[in-house]
Enzyme design. Structure first.
Site, PDB file in Angstrom:
ATOM      1  N   ILE A 349       0.865  -1.170   0.000  1.00 23.20           N
ATOM      2  CA  ILE A 349       0.000   0.000   0.000  1.00 23.20           C
ATOM      3  C   ILE A 349       0.896   1.212   0.000  1.00 23.20           C
ATOM      4  CG2 ILE A 349      -1.831   1.221   1.221  1.00 23.20           C
ATOM      5  CD1 ILE A 349      -2.523  -1.413   2.583  1.00 23.20           C
ATOM      6  N   PHE A 352      -0.160   6.197  -3.260  1.00 23.04           N
ATOM      7  CA  PHE A 352      -1.089   6.307  -4.369  1.00 23.04           C
ATOM      8  C   PHE A 352      -2.190   5.264  -4.347  1.00 23.04           C
ATOM      9  CE2 PHE A 352       2.777   8.284  -5.937  1.00 23.04           C
ATOM     10  CZ  PHE A 352       2.256   9.504  -6.311  1.00 23.04           C
ATOM     11  N   GLY A 353      -2.121   4.336  -3.442  1.00 25.35           N
ATOM     12  CA  GLY A 353      -3.165   3.319  -3.400  1.00 25.35           C
ATOM     13  C   GLY A 353      -2.577   1.936  -3.259  1.00 25.35           C
ATOM     14  N   VAL A 355      -1.498  -1.928  -4.327  1.00 28.43           N
ATOM     15  CA  VAL A 355      -0.907  -2.595  -5.477  1.00 28.43           C
ATOM     16  C   VAL A 355      -1.101  -4.101  -5.329  1.00 28.43           C
ATOM     17  CG1 VAL A 355       1.155  -2.860  -6.883  1.00 28.43           C
ATOM     18  CG2 VAL A 355       0.881  -0.828  -5.487  1.00 28.43           C
ATOM     19  N   ASP A 466       9.267  11.661  -7.315  1.00 27.22           N
ATOM     20  CA  ASP A 466       9.178  10.902  -6.070  1.00 27.22           C
ATOM     21  C   ASP A 466      10.212   9.784  -6.049  1.00 27.22           C
ATOM     22  OD1 ASP A 466       8.296  10.385  -3.564  1.00 27.22           O
ATOM     23  OD2 ASP A 466       6.423   9.412  -4.140  1.00 27.22           O
TER      24      ASP A 466
END
Ligand SMILES: *[C@@H]1O[C@H](CO)[C@@H](O)[C@H](O)[C@H]1NC(C)=O
Ligand SMILES: *[C@@H]1O[C@H](CO)[C@@H](O)[C@H](O)[C@H]1NC(C)=O
Ligand SMILES: *[C@@H]1O[C@H](CO)[C@@H](O)[C@H](O)[C@H]1NC(C)=O
Ligand SMILES: *[C@@H]1O[C@H](CO)[C@@H](O)[C@H](O)[C@H]1NC(C)=O
Ligand SMILES: *[C@@H]1O[C@H](CO)[C@@H](O)[C@H](O)[C@H]1NC(C)=O
Ligand SMILES: *[C@@H]1O[C@H](CO)[C@@H](O)[C@H](O)[C@H]1NC(C)=O
Ligand SMILES: *[C@@H]1O[C@H](CO)[C@@H](O)[C@H](O)[C@H]1NC(C)=O
Length: 676
Positions: A349, A352-353, A355, A466
């Site tokens: 996690i 961005f959300g 995976v 990032d």
């Protein structure tokens, strides 16, 4: 002249004394030496590669052929073969294949992926390779200085072609050049001829059933005598990277000294047809026809199921997305791939959300699916256009983006699966296995290459935004690959921030980001510097639980450097296993990259040159007070504030005005491909 005649006589004699010619119309029962993915199908097709990734295949004649006269003159030779490349995706295939002359038939030391199964990082370009190859290359590799992803080239001891040209042929009929798409899946015929006396070398290509064009595609004068040895193996090699192609050979003939025998095109084996499985299905269906009544019942039941399914697998599709249809996955596909996004498929996690790991149902391709919540409709179109165009970025140090899917309030991104997970797992945990220094240094170089490619390798500058150890993934060979590029930009397009990782991560944000809210390549370099220190010191960029002076890694390393004890900061888990010069280089380069003044930081090109020892590291000579003065701005407490400022920048932007320039592009600030 007399010499020439004498030479011909010798050639003739040799030609008569050897039986170095052969013709294979299909390969059924042919005795060849195969390795890797190579194999012969029951139909007699020679398959150099199959649906495996990151792998290669070789085929050689089992015995070497004599290529030189006793006087050390290279003999003439000619060969023709019919091949077909069937890619995984219509425009995205493996690396390609080559016809190769090699002193050894054991090329298993070569690296898979982009080296065409011929070379590896160490031996590439080495004159002692004695490898001569003609490449049919379907991968646009910046390191190989490729001209495009569809070309034919001559490779001498190196995968950087000596000469190359786009695939195609000059029509005998109207004299016009016609392109050929190597990835079309259609069979094509190639001829390769070398005239040992004129030292002339020709490669010709044409669609199957078209007679050999009179004008060669590629002509070159090459003195092969120092490249070719007395005895050489003839054969083929192919390799595949993150996406594969089937590289098929249908027929092959070869002759020393003379015109190559024609292939009998009508007796070549057929390519496998997907039609077969469709026919199979049709047959099963016809069995059901007499049972019309049962069928009707089934249809009704089916309709109910479909109704339920429709809801479950509903997607958001708009007209403008038609342009991106080939990059779109259906939600049903992804749902099945990840077994319903089950927790046991959860890889992690992130900001961005979630995976998930998945296996695409039809192709059995392993993928990582990222679910990003995306409420705002605003900017979705631009973002999808960007995502699709980012998917065109291909580099062996980037994680390949394969496509996307869109649902209400959600975007799903499909990436190539990286079996070894992310780098932070190997760096920051005491109990887990750690990485030795050689591997770490290798990964650093990989990431530098990947980032340099984002910054310079494409017609638009892509800013990662990032960079950190947890965004570096490790492929099956433990090579570093930069992931999540371009995703930070999602926030410019209205995604809901879930964490404070808004436009970067604490500890990696360049000071000017807060001041000017301006994202540039040099803010990426700043973050890359912090990443270098993470790898060398084996700790995170910010560790709030440490005592104050050690909390911010960059500050701590800087302080140690000032006291002349920079090595004290190295990862204790390394023990004595490290190369002092390299460690020193990485730590100092880390500081250099994280210089508070953007203009004082190197470019990624300079960084890769420094890492490869091509350019020495400039003396770190900060005007001490200035350096630490600005450095203080980035002290830990302030960083929190910086982060808040950054968040505000984004929100301001959402309010309408574009404050975040995003990509400082050479041509244009937008990543949307022209004309789409
Ligand atoms: C294939 O050729 C090699 C080398 O000439 C030979 O050793 C081997 O026995 C052959 N195999 C078959 C099945 O004929
Ligand atoms: C490809 O071929 C190799 C060697 O024959 C085999 O081990 C592998 O399972 C094959 N892969 C696929 C996906 O068929
Ligand atoms: C590269 O290939 C050569 C043989 O061509 C081999 O000796 C060497 O070990 C290989 N290097 C790596 C890193 O695999
Ligand atoms: C190509 O090969 C020829 C002969 O070996 C050499 O002279 C020439 O410099 C090479 N060109 C490139 C671009 O490698
Ligand atoms: C190569 O092609 C040119 C024409 O394109 C032809 O004149 C020459 O004879 C060819 N050489 C060989 C070795 O086939
Ligand atoms: C080709 O190269 C060999 C060795 O490099 C050299 O001895 C020979 O003279 C060359 N031939 C010509 C025609 O230049
Ligand atoms: C070519 O192959 C076809 C089909 O196998 C055969 O009928 C024909 O005789 C062959 N032609 C030649 C010239 O060998």
């Amino acid at each position: 002249m007399i010499l020439k005649i004498f030479f011909w006589v010798i050639l003739l004699k040799l030609a008569l004394s050897t039986s170095d010619d052969f013709t294979y119309n299909g390969f059924k029962g042919v005795n060849l030496s195969l390795d890797g993915l190579a194999g012969i199908t029951s139909d007699g097709l020679l398959k150099l590669t199959n649906a495996s990734r990151h792998a290669m295949g070789h085929v050689f004649l089992s015995v070497p052929l004599r290529f030189k006269t006793p006087q050390d003159n290279v003999l003439s030779f000619s060969t023709t073969f019919v091949f077909a490349i069937v890619p995984e995706y219509p425009t995205l295939g493996g690396a390609g294949f080559t016809f190769v002359l090699s002193p050894s038939r054991d090329l298993t030391q070569a690296s898979p992926n982009y080296f065409l199964g011929l070379f590896n990082m160490t031996d590439n370009g080495n004159p002692s390779n004695h490898i001569f190859a003609v490449e049919f290359d379907t991968w646009d590799s910046p390191e190989a200085e490729d001209i495009n992803n569809n070309h034919v080239g001559i490779d001498i001891n190196s995968y950087i072609s000596n000469k190359s040209t786009p695939a195609g042929f000059t029509s005998d009929y109207d004299g016009k050049f016609k392109n050929l798409n190597l990835l079309s899946g259609e069979p094509m015929q190639a001829w390769i001829e070398y005239d040992g006396i004129e030292m002339q070398f020709n490669v010709t290509l044409s669609p199957l059933w078209t007679p050999k064009p009179k004008i060669a595609l590629l002509s070159s004068t090459i003195n092969l005598s120092s490249i070719i040895l007395d005895h050489m193996y003839v054969g083929f090699s192919a390799s595949v990277g993150p996406s594969y192609s089937y590289h098929y050979l249908l027929g092959w003939s070869f002759k020393m000294n003379g015109a190559v025998p024609e292939l009998n095109l009508s007796s070549l084996p057929p390519l496998p047809q997907n039609m077969a499985s469709i026919k199979e299905k049709a047959k099963i269906l016809s069995l059901w026809l007499p049972l019309a009544f049962l069928g009707l019942v089934l249809v009704i039941a089916g309709a109910i199921v479909v109704g339920v399914r429709k809801k479950k697998f509903s997607e958001l599709r708009e007209d403008w997305e038609l342009d991106f249809a080939s990059n779109r996955f259906s939600f049903e596909q992804l749902y099945k791939a990840t077994r319903g996004f089950k927790d046991e498929n959860l890889l992690g996690i992130g900001g961005f959300g979630r995976v998930y790991r998945g296996v695409l149902p039809a192709s059995k391709v392993e993928v990582a699916v990222k679910r990003v919540s995306h409420e705002s409709k605003q900017g979705v179109r631009e973002f999808v256009a960007e995502i699709v165009s980012l998917g065109k970025l291909r580099h062996r140090n980037l994680v390949q983006l394969l496509g996307y899917c869109r649902r209400k309030g959600e975007l799903l991104l499909v990436y190539e699966y990286m079996p070894n997970g992310s780098l932070d797992n190997f760096l920051f945990f005491e109990d887990k296995q750690t990485l030795d220094w050689d591997r770490r240094f290798q990964i650093i170089k990989c990431v530098a290459f990947g980032l340099q490619y984002l910054h310079e390798g494409w017609d638009q500058v892509v800013i990662h935004r990032d960079i950190k150890a947890s965004n570096v993934l490790l492929d099956s060979d433990m090579n570093g690959r930069l992931g999540d590029f371009g995703l930070a930009r999602l926030y410019d397009h209205g995604a809901a921030p879930q964490t404070t990782n808004v436009v970067g991560t604490l500890g990696f944000l360049a000071p000017e980001l807060a001041r000017a809210c301006k994202v540039t390549t040099s803010s990426d370099v700043f973050a890359f510097g912090a990443f270098l220190l993470e790898v060398a010191c084996g700790r995170r960029a910010i560790e709030p639980n440490k005592q104050e002076i050690e909390q911010v890694l960059v500050d701590w390393v800087f302080a140690n450097w000032k006291m002349g004890m920079i090595h004290e900061t190295k990862d204790p888990k390394l023990g004595e296993d490290y190369v002092l010069e390299e460690l020193d280089l990485v730590l100092k380069l880390g500081l250099f990259c994280s210089h508070p003044m953007p203009s004082a930081r190197p470019s990624m090109r300079q960084v890769t040159q420094i890492l490869h020892g091509d350019v020495p590291l400039p003396q770190l000579l900060p005007c001490q007070s200035h350096f630490s003065e600005s450095r203080r701005v980035v002290s830990f407490q302030k960083l929190h504030i910086l982060d808040l400022v950054a968040i505000q920048c984004v929100q301001l932007h959402l309010g309408g005005e574009r404050l975040f320039g995003g990509s400082t592009s050479r041509n244009d600030t937008s990543l949307i491909p022209n004309g789409s």
